[in-house]
Scaffold this motif. Structure first.
Motif, PDB file in Angstrom:
ATOM      1  N   GLN A   1       5.831   2.192   4.976  1.00 31.23           N
ATOM      2  CA  GLN A   1       5.365   3.572   4.872  1.00 31.23           C
ATOM      3  C   GLN A   1       5.711   4.170   3.517  1.00 31.23           C
ATOM      4  N   PHE A   2       6.866   3.817   2.966  1.00 22.64           N
ATOM      5  CA  PHE A   2       7.192   4.286   1.625  1.00 22.64           C
ATOM      6  C   PHE A   2       6.205   3.722   0.600  1.00 22.64           C
ATOM      7  N   GLY A   3       5.728   2.503   0.853  1.00 24.98           N
ATOM      8  CA  GLY A   3       4.690   1.948  -0.008  1.00 24.98           C
ATOM      9  C   GLY A   3       3.393   2.734   0.070  1.00 24.98           C
ATOM     10  N   VAL A   4       3.080   3.245   1.253  1.00 22.67           N
ATOM     11  CA  VAL A   4       1.895   4.099   1.401  1.00 22.67           C
ATOM     12  C   VAL A   4       2.056   5.383   0.598  1.00 22.67           C
ATOM     13  N   PHE A   5       3.236   5.986   0.681  1.00 23.58           N
ATOM     14  CA  PHE A   5       3.475   7.209  -0.081  1.00 23.58           C
ATOM     15  C   PHE A   5       3.312   6.951  -1.582  1.00 23.58           C
ATOM     16  N   ALA A   6       3.818   5.797  -2.042  1.00 25.52           N
ATOM     17  CA  ALA A   6       3.672   5.456  -3.454  1.00 25.52           C
ATOM     18  C   ALA A   6       2.209   5.217  -3.814  1.00 25.52           C
TER      19      ALA A   6
ATOM     20  N   GLU B   1      -6.077   2.239  -2.786  1.00 26.57           N
ATOM     21  CA  GLU B   1      -5.228   3.141  -1.992  1.00 26.57           C
ATOM     22  C   GLU B   1      -5.594   3.052  -0.516  1.00 26.57           C
ATOM     23  N   VAL B   2      -6.896   3.044  -0.219  1.00 23.84           N
ATOM     24  CA  VAL B   2      -7.349   2.937   1.170  1.00 23.84           C
ATOM     25  C   VAL B   2      -6.915   1.606   1.776  1.00 23.84           C
TER      26      VAL B   2
ATOM     27  N   VAL C   1      -3.612  -1.318   5.765  1.00 22.41           N
ATOM     28  CA  VAL C   1      -2.635  -2.379   6.022  1.00 22.41           C
ATOM     29  C   VAL C   1      -1.404  -1.795   6.722  1.00 22.41           C
ATOM     30  N   SER C   2      -1.013  -0.594   6.338  1.00 21.33           N
ATOM     31  CA  SER C   2       0.127   0.042   7.010  1.00 21.33           C
ATOM     32  C   SER C   2      -0.214   0.349   8.469  1.00 21.33           C
ATOM     33  N   TYR C   3      -1.464   0.751   8.751  1.00 18.61           N
ATOM     34  CA  TYR C   3      -1.874   0.963  10.142  1.00 18.61           C
ATOM     35  C   TYR C   3      -1.638  -0.310  10.952  1.00 18.61           C
TER      36      TYR C   3
END
Length: 216
Positions: free
Chosen positions: A86-91, A188-189, A194-196
């Protein structure tokens, strides 16, 4: 006067607004994960059906062969991987691909570093699961032993395949950042979907661990 009236009417005309539509890739991923949820629901249904037919004593006797402490540690490892994911998503959302500080400064991590950490934790999970399988088989409990071993290997094995697929997805997303000249909206998408998927396999494993290892 006519020109002034025309200019006023032009200024007063409402601007054309682009509808805010959901991203089709994200929607498609959510729909696909819903179908995967039904697949695992069927595995849970098979487990409980076999348990009701075979009896609780039979399942308790077979579950005694499991290494619960090892699996508990493995569960913590997999669930904790959701945090760097999730931190990777924020980045990715702020388009920070790589770290801007030292390797030990987590606050400066970019998407690559966070996803690499999530990948590492997921790889450890798969390694420990393979070790558990090898230990059970070595002790004389292969998949063909009885109905309990069949559903155990089937349910946890399919989940392991999903985790392995998530590891390849991490590599794909990180690899695209090296090939592209700039971090685009499409990348980004891809990082978000991938996080989902990764959060999904984490939640499914919590259910599997609770039902197979804890509820005896």
């Amino acid at each position: 006067m006519a020109a002034v009236a025309t200019a006023t009417a032009t200024q007063a005309a409402p601007a054309h607004r682009v509808p805010n539509r959901p991203n089709l890739v994200s929607v498609g991923t959510i729909v696909w994960l819903a179908s995967e949820l039904m697949f695992f629901a069927a595995l849970f249904a098979i487990y409980f059906t076999l348990r009701s037919v075979s009896g609780n004593d039979f399942f308790k006797a077979n579950a005694a062969h499991l290494n619960v402490p090892l699996s508990a540690v493995n569960t913590i490892i997999l669930v904790s991987s959701s945090f760097p994911c999730q931190f990777g998503v924020f980045a990715a959302e702020r388009h920070q691909v790589a770290r801007t500080g030292s390797l030990w400064n987590l606050r400066r991590y970019g998407m690559r570093e966070w996803y690499a950490l999530a990948f590492l934790l997921g790889a450890v999970f798969i390694s420990l699961q393979v070790y558990e399988y090898s230990s059970l088989i070595r002790d004389g409990h292969p998949i063909s032993e009885n109905q309990w071993t069949s559903i155990f290997y089937l349910a946890t094995g399919f989940h392991g395949l999903h985790v392995t697929g998530g590891l390849f997805a991490f590599l794909m997303v990180m690899g695209r950042t090296y090939k592209a000249r700039r971090f685009s909206h499409d990348q980004e998408v891809a990082a978000v979907v991938v996080s989902y998927y990764w959060h999904f396999v984490d939640v499914v494993w919590i259910g599997l661990f609770s039902v197979i290892y804890l509820i005896k």
